[in-house]
Design a protein around this motif. Structure first.
Motif, PDB file in Angstrom:
ATOM      1  N   SER A  94       0.808  -1.218   0.000  1.00  0.00           N
ATOM      2  CA  SER A  94       0.000   0.000   0.000  1.00  0.00           C
ATOM      3  C   SER A  94       0.845   1.273   0.000  1.00  0.00           C
ATOM      4  CB  SER A  94      -0.931   0.018   1.212  1.00  0.00           C
ATOM      5  OG  SER A  94      -0.188   0.093   2.424  1.00  0.00           O
ATOM      6  N   LEU A  95       2.132   1.171   0.319  1.00  0.00           N
ATOM      7  CA  LEU A  95       2.999   2.344   0.402  1.00  0.00           C
ATOM      8  C   LEU A  95       3.466   2.761  -0.983  1.00  0.00           C
ATOM      9  CD1 LEU A  95       5.243   1.334   3.443  1.00  0.00           C
ATOM     10  CD2 LEU A  95       3.244   2.820   3.462  1.00  0.00           C
ATOM     11  N   ASP A  96       3.524   4.081  -1.218  1.00  0.00           N
ATOM     12  CA  ASP A  96       4.098   4.542  -2.482  1.00  0.00           C
ATOM     13  C   ASP A  96       5.621   4.589  -2.378  1.00  0.00           C
ATOM     14  OD1 ASP A  96       4.841   6.924  -1.192  1.00  0.00           O
ATOM     15  OD2 ASP A  96       2.983   7.922  -1.751  1.00  0.00           O
ATOM     16  N   ASN A  97       6.249   4.822  -3.514  1.00  0.00           N
ATOM     17  CA  ASN A  97       7.720   4.736  -3.561  1.00  0.00           C
ATOM     18  C   ASN A  97       8.392   5.725  -2.619  1.00  0.00           C
ATOM     19  OD1 ASN A  97       7.245   2.856  -5.526  1.00  0.00           O
ATOM     20  ND2 ASN A  97       7.856   4.150  -7.235  1.00  0.00           N
ATOM     21  N   ALA A  98       7.916   6.965  -2.611  1.00  0.00           N
ATOM     22  CA  ALA A  98       8.547   8.001  -1.778  1.00  0.00           C
ATOM     23  C   ALA A  98       8.420   7.668  -0.300  1.00  0.00           C
ATOM     24  CB  ALA A  98       7.936   9.363  -2.087  1.00  0.00           C
ATOM     25  N   GLU A  99       7.274   7.137   0.107  1.00  0.00           N
ATOM     26  CA  GLU A  99       7.068   6.806   1.518  1.00  0.00           C
ATOM     27  C   GLU A  99       7.966   5.644   1.940  1.00  0.00           C
ATOM     28  OE1 GLU A  99       5.187   7.174   5.349  1.00  0.00           O
ATOM     29  OE2 GLU A  99       5.651   8.467   3.632  1.00  0.00           O
ATOM     30  N   ILE A 100       8.166   4.681   1.061  1.00  0.00           N
ATOM     31  CA  ILE A 100       9.061   3.556   1.366  1.00  0.00           C
ATOM     32  C   ILE A 100      10.476   4.062   1.607  1.00  0.00           C
ATOM     33  CG2 ILE A 100      10.113   1.469   0.400  1.00  0.00           C
ATOM     34  CD1 ILE A 100       7.454   1.046  -1.120  1.00  0.00           C
ATOM     35  N   ILE A 101      10.943   4.951   0.746  1.00  0.00           N
ATOM     36  CA  ILE A 101      12.296   5.491   0.891  1.00  0.00           C
ATOM     37  C   ILE A 101      12.401   6.346   2.149  1.00  0.00           C
ATOM     38  CG2 ILE A 101      14.084   6.876  -0.197  1.00  0.00           C
ATOM     39  CD1 ILE A 101      13.404   4.168  -1.543  1.00  0.00           C
ATOM     40  N   ARG A 102      11.357   7.132   2.438  1.00  0.00           N
ATOM     41  CA  ARG A 102      11.389   7.983   3.634  1.00  0.00           C
ATOM     42  C   ARG A 102      11.488   7.141   4.904  1.00  0.00           C
ATOM     43  NH1 ARG A 102       8.516   9.758   7.731  1.00  0.00           N
ATOM     44  NH2 ARG A 102       6.818   8.326   7.245  1.00  0.00           N
ATOM     45  N   ILE A 103      10.694   6.088   4.972  1.00  0.00           N
ATOM     46  CA  ILE A 103      10.708   5.242   6.168  1.00  0.00           C
ATOM     47  C   ILE A 103      12.055   4.540   6.305  1.00  0.00           C
ATOM     48  CG2 ILE A 103       9.669   3.203   7.243  1.00  0.00           C
ATOM     49  CD1 ILE A 103       7.024   4.033   5.985  1.00  0.00           C
ATOM     50  N   TYR A 104      12.563   4.017   5.196  1.00  0.00           N
ATOM     51  CA  TYR A 104      13.847   3.321   5.284  1.00  0.00           C
ATOM     52  C   TYR A 104      14.962   4.276   5.690  1.00  0.00           C
ATOM     53  CZ  TYR A 104      17.784   0.315   4.255  1.00  0.00           C
ATOM     54  OH  TYR A 104      18.937  -0.425   4.377  1.00  0.00           O
ATOM     55  N   GLY A 105      14.847   5.546   5.305  1.00  0.00           N
ATOM     56  CA  GLY A 105      15.861   6.523   5.682  1.00  0.00           C
ATOM     57  C   GLY A 105      15.978   6.719   7.178  1.00  0.00           C
ATOM     58  N   MET A 106      14.948   6.338   7.936  1.00  0.00           N
ATOM     59  CA  MET A 106      15.016   6.457   9.397  1.00  0.00           C
ATOM     60  C   MET A 106      16.057   5.517   9.995  1.00  0.00           C
ATOM     61  SD  MET A 106      10.983   6.654  10.388  1.00  0.00           S
ATOM     62  CE  MET A 106       9.907   7.910   9.707  1.00  0.00           C
ATOM     63  N   ARG A 107      16.481   4.509   9.230  1.00  0.00           N
ATOM     64  CA  ARG A 107      17.491   3.577   9.746  1.00  0.00           C
ATOM     65  C   ARG A 107      18.793   4.292  10.092  1.00  0.00           C
ATOM     66  NH1 ARG A 107      20.057   0.278   7.402  1.00  0.00           N
ATOM     67  NH2 ARG A 107      20.544  -1.026   9.167  1.00  0.00           N
ATOM     68  N   TRP A 108      19.052   5.415   9.439  1.00  0.00           N
ATOM     69  CA  TRP A 108      20.306   6.113   9.712  1.00  0.00           C
ATOM     70  C   TRP A 108      20.382   6.548  11.169  1.00  0.00           C
ATOM     71  CZ3 TRP A 108      24.948   6.196   8.227  1.00  0.00           C
ATOM     72  CH2 TRP A 108      25.819   7.229   8.586  1.00  0.00           C
ATOM     73  N   GLY A 109      19.233   6.943  11.737  1.00  0.00           N
ATOM     74  CA  GLY A 109      19.218   7.295  13.151  1.00  0.00           C
ATOM     75  C   GLY A 109      19.553   6.114  14.040  1.00  0.00           C
ATOM     76  N   ILE A 110      19.114   4.924  13.640  1.00  0.00           N
ATOM     77  CA  ILE A 110      19.435   3.715  14.408  1.00  0.00           C
ATOM     78  C   ILE A 110      20.928   3.421  14.324  1.00  0.00           C
ATOM     79  CG2 ILE A 110      18.973   1.241  14.619  1.00  0.00           C
ATOM     80  CD1 ILE A 110      16.223   1.772  13.361  1.00  0.00           C
ATOM     81  N   GLU A 111      21.495   3.581  13.134  1.00  0.00           N
ATOM     82  CA  GLU A 111      22.923   3.309  12.957  1.00  0.00           C
ATOM     83  C   GLU A 111      23.775   4.271  13.789  1.00  0.00           C
ATOM     84  OE1 GLU A 111      24.166   0.798  11.412  1.00  0.00           O
ATOM     85  OE2 GLU A 111      22.314   0.056  10.511  1.00  0.00           O
TER      86      GLU A 111
END
Length: 228
Positions: A94-111
């Motif tokens: 259900s997620l569009d392409n931009a939202e998928i990339i935005r959510i995955y970008g949050m991993r940088w905070g975890i790293e």
């Protein structure tokens, strides 16, 4: 969210069995994905999508694992090598392409969190022991240190307030011009009047309030009548 070390079909299936969606990076390995009846590699899938070479999000494609799990793979430009691409996979169609990339970008905070915890807050090095309670206590102490430092950083350096809530309200206020704001205020006041046509005293007070306003404000109410 996970990196390419964990993004493999068996783990994806087990997580989906628990009704947990996944977003993770995938690399060109031996994994194959079903598309139009063929088992294709990432490179072969990338060759089939219509691409926009000027955009950072190059395109996406819906596929299935060999076990039948539906996936969406988004291809993005590799900022470190413009000739290369990266692939982000998700089970949430259900997620569009931009939202998928935005959510995955949050991993940088975890790293960055783990980098700080290990390198500066002595996660795993301050104490040595095999007791489970000791490890939980040590981890809790380290995480508490990080929370205190992050709180100080947010208070002193970060302009965000309440997770961006301030800017959302600021945008809403900026988009609301004075004329619209006054009309909404008048409509709100009129709605509060019980039995609008018969409450002459309240209407009279409202007329007095309007008449006391500066002329440049009253001009904005040329089309607004209390009787309406």
């Amino acid at each position: 969210m996970m990196d390419s070390w964990f993004t493999h079909a068996p783990l994806l299936q087990k997580l989906m069995d628990k009704k947990l969606h996944i977003i993770g990076m995938v690399k060109e390995l031996k994994q194959r994905y079903c598309f139009e009846g063929n088992a294709l590699s990432l490179s072969e899938l990338y060759a089939k999508i219509p691409k926009n070479p000027k955009a950072e999000i190059l395109g996406s494609i819906r596929v299935q694992t060999l076990a039948g799990l539906s996936l969406k793979i988004v291809f993005v430009q590799n900022r470190n090598n413009r000739r290369d691409w990266l692939a982000i996979l998700t089970t949430d169609l259900s997620l569009d392409n931009a939202e998928i990339i935005r959510i995955y970008g949050m991993r940088w905070g975890i790293e960055t969190f783990f980098k700080v915890a290990k390198s500066h807050l002595k996660l795993g090095t301050e104490f040595q022991g095999r007791s489970f309670d000791m490890m939980i206590s040590h981890t809790t102490i380290v995480f508490t240190r990080y929370l205190i430092l992050e709180q100080e950083r947010r208070q002193n350096n970060d302009e965000r307030s309440l997770g961006g809530l301030f800017y959302l309200f600021a945008d809403e206020v900026r988009d609301l011009d004075l004329k619209t704001a006054l009309r909404q205020l008048m409509a709100f006041v009129l709605d509060l009047l019980p039995n609008k046509p018969k409450n002459y005293e309240s209407l009279s007070q409202l007329h007095n309030w309007i008449s006391a306003l500066p002329s440049y404000i009253k001009a904005l109410f040329a089309q607004l009548r209390c009787e309406s």
